[in-house]
Design a protein around this motif. Structure first.
Motif, PDB file in Angstrom:
ATOM      1  N   THR A 118       0.831  -1.201   0.000  1.00  0.00           N
ATOM      2  CA  THR A 118       0.000   0.000   0.000  1.00  0.00           C
ATOM      3  C   THR A 118       0.869   1.257   0.000  1.00  0.00           C
ATOM      4  N   PHE A 122       0.948   4.030  -3.060  1.00  0.00           N
ATOM      5  CA  PHE A 122       0.662   5.456  -2.954  1.00  0.00           C
ATOM      6  C   PHE A 122       1.858   6.289  -3.397  1.00  0.00           C
ATOM      7  N   PRO A 410      -2.440   9.469   2.863  1.00  0.00           N
ATOM      8  CA  PRO A 410      -2.445   8.110   3.402  1.00  0.00           C
ATOM      9  C   PRO A 410      -1.047   7.596   3.731  1.00  0.00           C
ATOM     10  N   LEU A 414       0.054   6.413   7.397  1.00  0.00           N
ATOM     11  CA  LEU A 414       0.520   5.033   7.557  1.00  0.00           C
ATOM     12  C   LEU A 414       1.869   4.980   8.276  1.00  0.00           C
ATOM     13  N   ALA A 434      -7.168   3.206   3.422  1.00  0.00           N
ATOM     14  CA  ALA A 434      -6.320   4.021   2.552  1.00  0.00           C
ATOM     15  C   ALA A 434      -7.109   4.656   1.412  1.00  0.00           C
ATOM     16  N   THR A 469      -6.513   8.886   7.963  1.00  0.00           N
ATOM     17  CA  THR A 469      -5.866   7.576   7.776  1.00  0.00           C
ATOM     18  C   THR A 469      -5.415   7.009   9.112  1.00  0.00           C
TER      19      THR A 469
END
Length: 489
Positions: A118, A122, A410, A414, A434, A469
């Motif tokens: 992920t 991104f 995001p 994260l 996300a 997020t």
């Protein structure tokens, strides 16, 4: 100056880049491409990263923004200095301790394979959109100034520029870019200084009287104090810090250059020296923007925004200044695309394909896969550059920062969750969180008047996105005792 002379300058500059690429890529392997054999000199990296951070958007859009926003862009730069300190003293120690080739591997070791992919996803989305927007701006100006004079369509101009970038990045990767970025930063900053000096002379001013003239014209205001404004200084400062952390510290393109330096202490020096130089350079770009606005008012020039700087130089200044402008422009062009394509190739190969873990593939096969991915991104860059041509936003710097709010949010949330908590994610929740955070931000942004009345949200959209997020990840997690250790990517 004739288009033929300007084209010859572009060709000679490219030949110089090819010579540097040939010299640096001798005996290069995949380790050279991805992390420069961890042997780059910190001072070269620091200086070259200035060109990557500024790019053609800063060269054109920041001076063009002074006419409408005065020096308010400097509020973002002050926040970025604070953000660079966080990168240097929080993120870099983490990356060096784990000896990462891709910084998103940290997410895999901390939160599992889904987080690793992920984060990489991104980054790939963010850097692809941001780099192609920057590339479009400079190719468009080269097209208008030089290539259109030879009957060349825009798509062919963009294709030729990307082919040139491929030729000098395909083999050496980071090992080559550390050197070419240094050359290109020198060209861009040299052009900036010369243009400032010439405009001061043309206006009959020196630095002090130039500053006073800008203040008298209302062009030198830095701080916006209206709390309802999207450009309020507090919002811009926080947004600048978040942008620096996200677009530098959580960005594989920027960090793969940093982690190519052998020692952590040198990488930290690199970051803080870069921050100091960047502060001075951004002030100089804003000062140039003020001079351009004063000159345009004196000469009756109606161009504004991204079109002001090229219009002043190419229509009103001597041929030798035009030549310097084109050299500086192409020096700003290449760092915005060469490092991006290299970093995207690295992230795709390491994070998504797992090239370094493929023990059953020999070096030759890994090289073929890496080159195929590299070529694929060049094709994607061409298509997106044509898309931005269709969109043709009048201020690309604002568009790029807007896109960053949606795509880097995001990623920031994260990493913050991984570093600041010890909680473990429940299986399957991460992709939904996300995607939901930027979608909610889009709804809020599109209906600001309904939600906030006269208040306007600006670049703090990035922080809101990151907070959503983080909150979603917290809700979708449990204390570490409730779960076994996440499987590393």
């Amino acid at each position: 100056m004739s288009a033929s002379v300007l084209l010859a300058v572009v060709v000679l500059y490219f030949a110089l880049l090819l010579a540097v690429a040939w010299w640096t890529s001798r005996r290069a392997d995949n380790d050279s491409f991805f992390i420069g054999n961890r042997n780059s000199h910190w001072a070269l990296v620091a200086f070259g990263m200035i060109g990557t951070s500024l790019s053609g958007v800063t060269f054109i859009s920041v001076p063009g923004s002074v006419g409408s926003g005065a020096f308010s862009y400097f509020q973002i730069m002050l926040g970025q200095v604070a953000g660079y300190a966080v990168v240097a003293f929080v993120l870099l120690p983490l990356y060096y301790r784990l000896q990462l080739a891709s910084i998103y591997r940290y997410l895999g070791e901390r939160l599992g394979l889904a987080a690793h992919r992920t984060g990489a996803g991104f980054f790939i989305l963010s850097r692809t959109l941001g780099a192609t927007a920057r590339l479009y701006l400079v190719v468009r100006i080269l097209q208008d100034l030089v290539l259109a004079q030879f009957g060349m369509p825009f798509w062919l101009s963009a294709l030729l520029v990307l082919v040139m970038i491929l030729l000098y990045t395909l083999e050496g990767g980071v090992k080559t870019i550390v050197w070419t970025d240094t050359l290109q930063t020198t060209g861009m900053l040299g052009g900036l200084v010369i243009c400032v000096i010439f405009l001061l002379h043309a206006l009959g001013l020196d630095l002090g009287s130039g500053w006073q003239a800008m203040r008298a014209a209302g062009l030198a205001e830095v701080f916006v104090t209206d709390p309802m404004s999207a450009s309020h200084w507090g919002k811009q400062f926080l947004a600048g810090a978040a942008i620096a952390i996200a677009m530098t510290g959580l960005d594989q393109e920027m960090m793969q250059k940093n982690i190519s330096v052998k020692r952590l202490a040198d990488a930290q020096k690199n970051m803080m020296v870069m921050a100091a130089i960047m502060t001075v350079v951004v002030l100089l770009f804003l000062f140039l923007g003020g001079l351009l606005s004063l000159y345009a008012a004196q000469q009756g020039i109606t161009a504004h925004g991204d079109r002001l700087f090229p219009a002043v130089v190419m229509e009103h200044l001597p041929a030798w200044v035009q030549l310097i402008f084109v050299v500086a422009l192409i020096s700003a062009l290449f760092p915005s695309a060469d490092g991006a394509i290299t970093a995207l190739t690295s992230s795709t190969c390491i994070d998504l394909i797992g090239l370094q873990q493929r023990q059953d593939w020999d070096e030759a096969r890994k090289r073929r896969v890496r080159k195929t991915v590299h070529l694929g991104y060049a094709v994607l860059f061409l298509l997106l550059t044509l898309g931005f041509r269709w969109l043709d936003d009048p201020s690309m710097v604002n568009l790029i920062l807007k896109l960053a709010g949606y795509t880097y949010g995001p990623l920031l949330g994260l990493f913050a969750f991984g570093i600041l908590t010890r909680r473990r994610l429940r299986a399957g929740v991460l992709p939904w969180i996300a995607l939901a955070a930027p979608a909610l931000c889009w709804v809020v942004d599109a209906h600001q008047a309904t939600f906030f009345g006269d208040y306007r949200m600006g670049l703090e959209l990035l922080l809101v996105n990151a907070a959503l997020t983080f909150g979603g990840l917290w809700a979708g997690s449990r204390p570490p005792a409730a779960y076994p250790q996440a499987k590393a990517a």
